[in-house]
Design an enzyme around this catalytic site. Structure first.
Site, short mmCIF file in Angstrom:
data_model
loop_
_atom_site.label_atom_id
_atom_site.label_comp_id
_atom_site.label_asym_id
_atom_site.label_seq_id
_atom_site.Cartn_x
_atom_site.Cartn_y
_atom_site.Cartn_z
N ASP A 1 0.70 -1.06 0.08
CA ASP A 1 -0.19 -0.26 0.03
C ASP A 1 0.85 1.34 -0.04
O ASP A 1 1.77 1.19 0.48
CB ASP A 1 -0.86 -0.16 1.50
CG ASP A 1 -1.93 -1.19 1.29
OD1 ASP A 1 -2.12 -1.53 0.09
OD2 ASP A 1 -2.15 -1.57 2.18
N TYR B 1 5.63 -8.53 8.63
CA TYR B 1 5.21 -7.33 8.79
C TYR B 1 5.26 -7.09 10.21
O TYR B 1 5.17 -7.80 11.16
CB TYR B 1 3.66 -7.22 8.33
CG TYR B 1 3.39 -7.37 6.73
CD1 TYR B 1 3.52 -6.16 5.90
CD2 TYR B 1 3.26 -8.69 6.28
CE1 TYR B 1 3.24 -6.54 4.51
CE2 TYR B 1 2.92 -8.95 4.90
CZ TYR B 1 3.04 -7.92 4.19
OH TYR B 1 2.60 -8.15 2.90
N ASP C 1 -6.80 2.06 7.24
CA ASP C 1 -5.62 2.38 8.04
C ASP C 1 -5.88 4.07 7.99
O ASP C 1 -6.92 4.54 8.11
CB ASP C 1 -4.53 2.27 7.00
CG ASP C 1 -4.62 2.72 5.50
OD1 ASP C 1 -5.72 3.80 5.32
OD2 ASP C 1 -3.99 2.54 4.73
N ARG D 1 -4.09 -5.05 7.13
CA ARG D 1 -5.24 -4.20 7.34
C ARG D 1 -6.61 -4.70 8.04
O ARG D 1 -7.29 -4.46 8.73
CB ARG D 1 -5.74 -3.15 6.29
CG ARG D 1 -4.73 -2.14 6.03
CD ARG D 1 -5.04 -1.20 4.98
NE ARG D 1 -4.97 -2.08 3.47
CZ ARG D 1 -5.74 -1.70 2.54
NH1 ARG D 1 -6.94 -1.04 2.71
NH2 ARG D 1 -5.65 -2.33 1.47
#
Length: 290
Positions: free
Chosen positions: A70, A98, A112, A205
Site C-alpha cells: 500500500d 510485517y 488504515d 489491514r
C-alpha cells in the site's frame, strides 16, 4: 562524443543483461507502481536513455514487482528484472513478515490512517492478556475478507479506484489465508504493535480490523512495514534509493536461468551496440582529421 557513446552503449547492454530478482526499500507515500517507475527511470538514466515513456508497449528492458505494498506502507518490495519477472509469482505465494502499528477505538473506511473515521468505540476494557488471547483466533489457516480499498479488481478496474470515483463496490467473499506467526510486541492502549508472518493474499489491514471487532471495539493501522518477503529481509537485502545503481543491483541480484533465445537476443543487441559504437568512433575520427 565517441567515448560517451561507448559508455552509454556499454551501460545499456549491462542493464539489458540483468536477469533475476532483488529487493528494494519502498518508502511510505508512493504506490508500488510509482516506485517501480522511479527505479526504471533511474536505471535508464544511468544507461543514457533519457526519453523514457512508461506507457509505451515496447520497453528497453522488462521489470516488475512481486506483491503490492500500500502507498501508506513501507519496507521490502521484491523486483524482477529481465527473465526474473517470470519468477515473481513465486514471491507472491511465499511467506512475508510485517510489523504493524495500530490504534484501538477508531475504525476507518480504508482500514488504515489514510481513511475517514467511520466508527469510534471504547477500548478501556481491553487488556494485554485479552488482546493476546484473541490473537490466537487469527493464527493458522483462517478465512479473511479482503478490504474494499485494495488492488483487487472488479470488471477489470481496481476496487480502490472505483470507490474513489464514487461507485458502489461489494466486498469480495472471504477466502482462505495462512498466518504462520502472530505476536504482540507492544501494548500501550490505544496503541499497539504486532508482528505478523503470513502467506500470500493476506491483508494486515483486514487482520487489524477483525481484531478490533473481536475485542468488542474497533481498530485501524497507523503504520505498516514489510520486514521480509521470501528470502529477502529489510535489513540485509532491501536496497535504499541511493543504491539503485547498475553496480549495486548486479551485486544484489539473485540470478535466474536465461532461455537460449533470450541469450541470442542479448548477443544480437550487443552486436548492434558495438556496430553503432564503431560507426560513431569512425565519424568522430574523420571529423577530427579534417
Amino acid at each position: 562524443m565517441a567515448g560517451a557513446s561507448t559508455v552509454q552503449n556499454s551501460s545499456l547492454s549491462k542493464l539489458q543483461s540483468l536477469h533475476g530478482i532483488f529487493a528494494i526499500h519502498k518508502k511510505k507515500g508512493p504506490t508500488s507502481a510509482d516506485v517501480l517507475n522511479i527505479l526504471k527511470k533511474t536505471l535508464l538514466k544511468e544507461a543514457g536513455v533519457t526519453n523514457f515513456n512508461p506507457r509505451k508497449r515496447k520497453q528497453p528492458f522488462k521489470i516488475g514487482h512481486g506483491g503490492t505494498l500500500d502507498s501508506n506502507a513501507s519496507g521490502v518490495l521484491v523486483v524482477g528484472i529481465g527473465e526474473g519477472t517470470k519468477m515473481l509469482t513465486t514471491m507472491l505465494a511465499g511467506s512475508k513478515k510485517y510489523t504493524a502499528f495500530g490504534e484501538l477505538g477508531k475504525a476507518t473506511d480504508t482500514l488504515d490512517v489514510t481513511g475517514n473515521v467511520v466508527e469510534e468505540k471504547s477500548y478501556d476494557h481491553i487488556t494485554k492478556e485479552a488482546f493476546e488471547e484473541k490473537m490466537k483466533q487469527f493464527t493458522g489457516e483462517i478465512m479473511q475478507v479482503p478490504p474494499l480499498y485494495s488492488a483487487l479488481k472488479k470488471d477489470g478496474k481496481r476496487m480502490s479506484v472505483l470507490l474513489k470515483q464514487g461507485q458502489e463496490v461489494e466486498a469480495k467473499p472471504a477466502r482462505p489465508v495462512t498466518v504462520y506467526n502472530l505476536s504482540l510486541e507492544d501494548f500501550s492502549p490505544p496503541l499497539f504493535t504486532i508482528d505478523v508472518e503470513c502467506g500470500g493474499g493476506f491483508y494486515v489491514r483486514s487482520l487489524i480490523d477483525d481484531l478490533g471487532k473481536a475485542l468488542s471495539s474497533c481498530a485501524h493501522i497507523k503504520e505498516l512495514t514489510r520486514t521480509k518477503q521470501g528470502q529477502f529481509t529489510l535489513e540485509e537485502h532491501a536496497l535504499k534509493e541511493d543504491r539503485w545503481t547498475l553496480t549495486d543491483i548486479s551485486q544484489a541480484l539473485q540470478p535466474c536461468p536465461v532461455p537460449a533465445d533470450s541469450e541470442k537476443n542479448a548477443k544480437k543487441a550487443k552486436s548492434k551496440h558495438n556496430t553503432t559504437t564503431s560507426e560513431s568512433k569512425g565519424g568522430a575520427g574523420d571529423q577530427n582529421s579534417d
